[in-house]
Design an enzyme around this catalytic site. Structure first.
Site, mmCIF file in Angstrom:
data_model
loop_
_atom_site.group_PDB
_atom_site.id
_atom_site.type_symbol
_atom_site.label_atom_id
_atom_site.label_comp_id
_atom_site.label_asym_id
_atom_site.label_seq_id
_atom_site.Cartn_x
_atom_site.Cartn_y
_atom_site.Cartn_z
ATOM 1 N N VAL A 9 0.876 -1.173 0.000
ATOM 2 C CA VAL A 9 0.000 0.000 0.000
ATOM 3 C C VAL A 9 0.912 1.221 0.000
ATOM 4 O O VAL A 9 2.080 1.139 0.399
ATOM 5 C CB VAL A 9 -0.945 0.037 1.224
ATOM 6 C CG1 VAL A 9 -1.981 -1.070 1.147
ATOM 7 C CG2 VAL A 9 -0.157 -0.029 2.522
ATOM 8 N N SER A 10 0.382 2.370 -0.426
ATOM 9 C CA SER A 10 1.219 3.559 -0.566
ATOM 10 C C SER A 10 1.548 4.208 0.762
ATOM 11 O O SER A 10 2.656 4.690 0.978
ATOM 12 C CB SER A 10 0.544 4.585 -1.476
ATOM 13 O OG SER A 10 0.492 4.100 -2.797
ATOM 14 N N THR A 11 0.563 4.279 1.676
ATOM 15 C CA THR A 11 0.776 4.992 2.933
ATOM 16 C C THR A 11 0.122 4.253 4.079
ATOM 17 O O THR A 11 -0.621 3.294 3.888
ATOM 18 C CB THR A 11 0.168 6.403 2.879
ATOM 19 O OG1 THR A 11 -1.251 6.264 2.786
ATOM 20 C CG2 THR A 11 0.673 7.183 1.687
ATOM 21 N N GLN A 14 -3.590 4.121 3.695
ATOM 22 C CA GLN A 14 -4.085 3.016 2.869
ATOM 23 C C GLN A 14 -3.943 1.684 3.590
ATOM 24 O O GLN A 14 -4.740 0.783 3.396
ATOM 25 C CB GLN A 14 -3.290 2.969 1.554
ATOM 26 C CG GLN A 14 -3.746 3.976 0.532
ATOM 27 C CD GLN A 14 -3.128 3.688 -0.822
ATOM 28 O OE1 GLN A 14 -2.148 2.964 -0.944
ATOM 29 N NE2 GLN A 14 -3.724 4.243 -1.853
#
Length: 610
Positions: A9-11, A14
């Site tokens: 996931v990006s962050t 997320q």
């Protein structure tokens, strides 16, 4: 089949929303249903545009050790949203080790051209979906503006209710606008004076002191007569009247804008040889401007204009640790000298250009490229995180947009720097960039001292050196020369000290005075030093110093006190006394032209009648 599960996931946002745990569960079940042996599960909370991620690198280590046959992920965009170059590298590692990419229900064999083509399309679509999301965001904001709906941070004189989308007057701060208007229109005060008056009464909403820029912002903002106006990055400006409760009339706004135009009508900047060069401060990475400053003589009767290299405004200057203030005299002479040295003495080139265009330079370029690539990946990661924050809808959209634009500009600069470094590497490797090509380029600048008009000097220097960096710590101005091959070469110009400038100017003035004196002597031969000093307007002692610096004047009358004149006079008197030992002092004066008192003095001192 040995499988590595990869989840991403990006962050952290997320991670909560899209759940790494859910991805792990689904992919584990799928692998077990295919009777695959799970070697390990690798995870990243990072951007898909970034190659150097801990989980991905650990997985690639296992791939290169021959421990994995398949990489399994929910969708390929979890594995990669890389640009073309990084995607080709990743594919190469997988293909060389005969590792396939799998999604639930689908396997891609990169050794198969058709499968690879489909995989490339997915990577491009993942990149495109990211760009589409950005465009949709901007379209949504433009549409919201057209509908007269406000967004982002609002002026402190208003309250905005997100639930009802209603804008109301902030009674505690609404007095500010009529107060400013009254001082500006009725009392004729400027922005600085109004800021001082405001500071006597109240601080800003953030608890800070008022500045002239904040006052100007209030004077120029159409919101205060009810108008919502936004300008977007595509150049479109949307104006919607009747959105805000008015705090000033439209007529008052028009009067204010008319006065602003008259007061702040800018005159064209005075030509200066560095005016077209974009100079950045090495300390704070903000722009340095060429500003004219006026000073006065000691008796305050004469006004002098000097040019300074300093930050554009006082706020930027105060925030910069270096606080640069450099008189242009401290660099102008050194720039001309650098050009002359480079063109006339190849041994001096290394004093200004820190490059031998050899293997050492190539090694340095490779190191720079790696740093830029890492910086590029970091910037794109930050851009991805901003998207997540935007979707989370908990942060001010206006601030996120501003931050995104800054990152986008930074990414563009990094991309341009990378291209330039690669061009430079290729030119050095093919021996098309060396000292000869640099010297040829600088021959254009040889005309700099001949150009008497500042506007001509400005155009010449600006075309050769579009950018520069001022480093007050190292006491130098680095000019970034843009060669025709579209690569830059750094030229380091040492900044003179005030003492060096003063000494050089004294010598220059002395040389001008010496040349003028010699021209007078060429026209009026035989002038005494005293007579010459009166014509020049300088003391005889000063002209003596000039002769010590630059050589004796030609056609100057001999000094009456000199030993050569004395010997000449003694010889004349001896000759006359030899002819007539009884000759009188008056007769000697008439025949030799020597003053009678001097005659008696020489006869006594030299014993001429003994």
């Amino acid at each position: 089949m040995r499988v590595a599960i990869y989840i991403r996931v990006s962050t952290k946002l997320q991670e909560d929303r899209y759940s790494l745990k859910a991805q792990t569960t689904e992919l584990t079940r799928y692998a077990e249903s295919q009777n695959w042996k799970i070697i390990d599960i690798f995870k990243d909370v990072d951007s898909g545009t970034k190659l150097d991620k801990d989980g991905l690198e650990a997985m690639l280590d296992q791939v290169e050790d021959g421990k994995i046959d398949i990489v399994l992920c929910i969708e390929q965009d979890r594995l990669s949203r890389l640009d073309t170059i990084k995607w080709e590298y990743l594919k190469g590692v997988l293909r060389d080790n005969r590792v396939k990419i799998a999604e639930p229900g689908n396997i891609v064999d990169l050794s198969n051209e058709d499968d690879e083509f489909i995989s490339d399309l997915k990577n491009l679509l993942a990149q495109r979906s990211r760009r589409d999301l950005l465009r949709k965001m901007m379209r949504g904001k433009r549409q919201k503006t057209r509908e007269g709906k406000v967004w982002g941070k609002q002026p402190e004189e208003y309250h905005y209710n997100k639930e009802t989308e209603e804008v109301t007057v902030n009674e505690e701060r609404s007095w500010i606008i009529p107060f400013i208007d009254s001082l500006y229109i009725e009392k004729g005060l400027g922005a600085n004076a109004i800021a001082k008056e405001l500071n006597k009464i109240s601080k800003t909403a953030e608890g800070k002191l008022w500045t002239n820029q904040q006052v100007l912002g209030k004077l120029k903002n159409p919101a205060y007569h009810g108008v919502l106006q936004k300008t977007f990055s595509n150049g479109e400006t949307i104006t919607v009247p009747g959105v805000y409760p008015p705090l000033r009339s439209e007529l008052m706004y028009a009067r204010i804008q008319n006065i602003l135009k008259k007061r702040y009508r800018r005159k064209p900047a005075e030509p200066h040889f560095l005016r077209d060069v974009t100079i950045m401060c090495s300390t704070c990475q903000r722009e340095i401007s060429v500003k004219k400053h006026y000073t006065y003589s000691r008796d305050k009767t004469k006004k002098y204009g000097i040019f300074l290299l300093t930050h554009t405004n006082e706020i930027t200057q105060s925030k910069c640790i270096a606080k640069p203030v450099i008189n242009d005299k401290r660099v102008k002479y050194r720039i001309a000298k650098a050009v002359k040295d480079i063109l006339t003495d190849t041994n001096k080139i290394t004093e200004y250009i820190d490059s031998d265009f050899d293997e050492t330079e190539l090694f340095r370029i490779d190191a720079d490229v790696k740093k830029l690539q890492k910086l590029d990946a970091d910037v794109r990661t930050k851009m991805d995180k901003l998207l997540d924050l935007y979707l989370d809808d908990k942060w001010p959209k206006e601030k996120l947009d501003e931050r995104y634009r800054m990152l986008e500009e930074q990414a563009k600069r990094i991309e341009a720097d990378l291209k330039e470094k690669n061009r430079k590497r290729a030119l050095i490797q093919s021996d098309k960039l060396n000292y000869d090509t640099v010297t040829e380029f600088f021959s254009i600048a040889s005309r700099f001292e001949e150009l008497l008009e500042p506007a001509d000097q400005q155009r010449l220097i600006g075309s050769l050196f579009p950018t520069a960096t001022l480093d007050t710590e190292k006491n130098r101005l680095t000019l970034h020369a843009l060669l025709p091959q579209q690569v830059t070469v750094d030229v380091n110009i040492p900044i003179e000290s005030i003492e060096e400038v003063t000494e050089r100017e004294i010598m220059e003035q002395a040389k001008i005075r010496y040349i003028k004196a010699q021209q007078i002597l060429n026209e009026q031969k035989g002038l005494s030093l005293e007579a010459l000093s009166r014509l020049i307007g300088s003391q005889p002692t000063t002209l003596k110093w000039d002769q010590e610096r630059f050589g004796a004047f030609k056609h100057l009358a001999p000094n009456k006190q000199s030993s050569a004149v004395r010997q000449q006079r003694v010889a004349l008197l001896k000759e006359e006394l030899r002819r007539d030992p009884a000759i009188s002092g008056r007769q000697l004066e008439n025949k030799t032209g020597i003053n009678r008192k001097m005659i008696y003095k020489l006869i006594e001192e030299e014993g001429l009648k003994q």
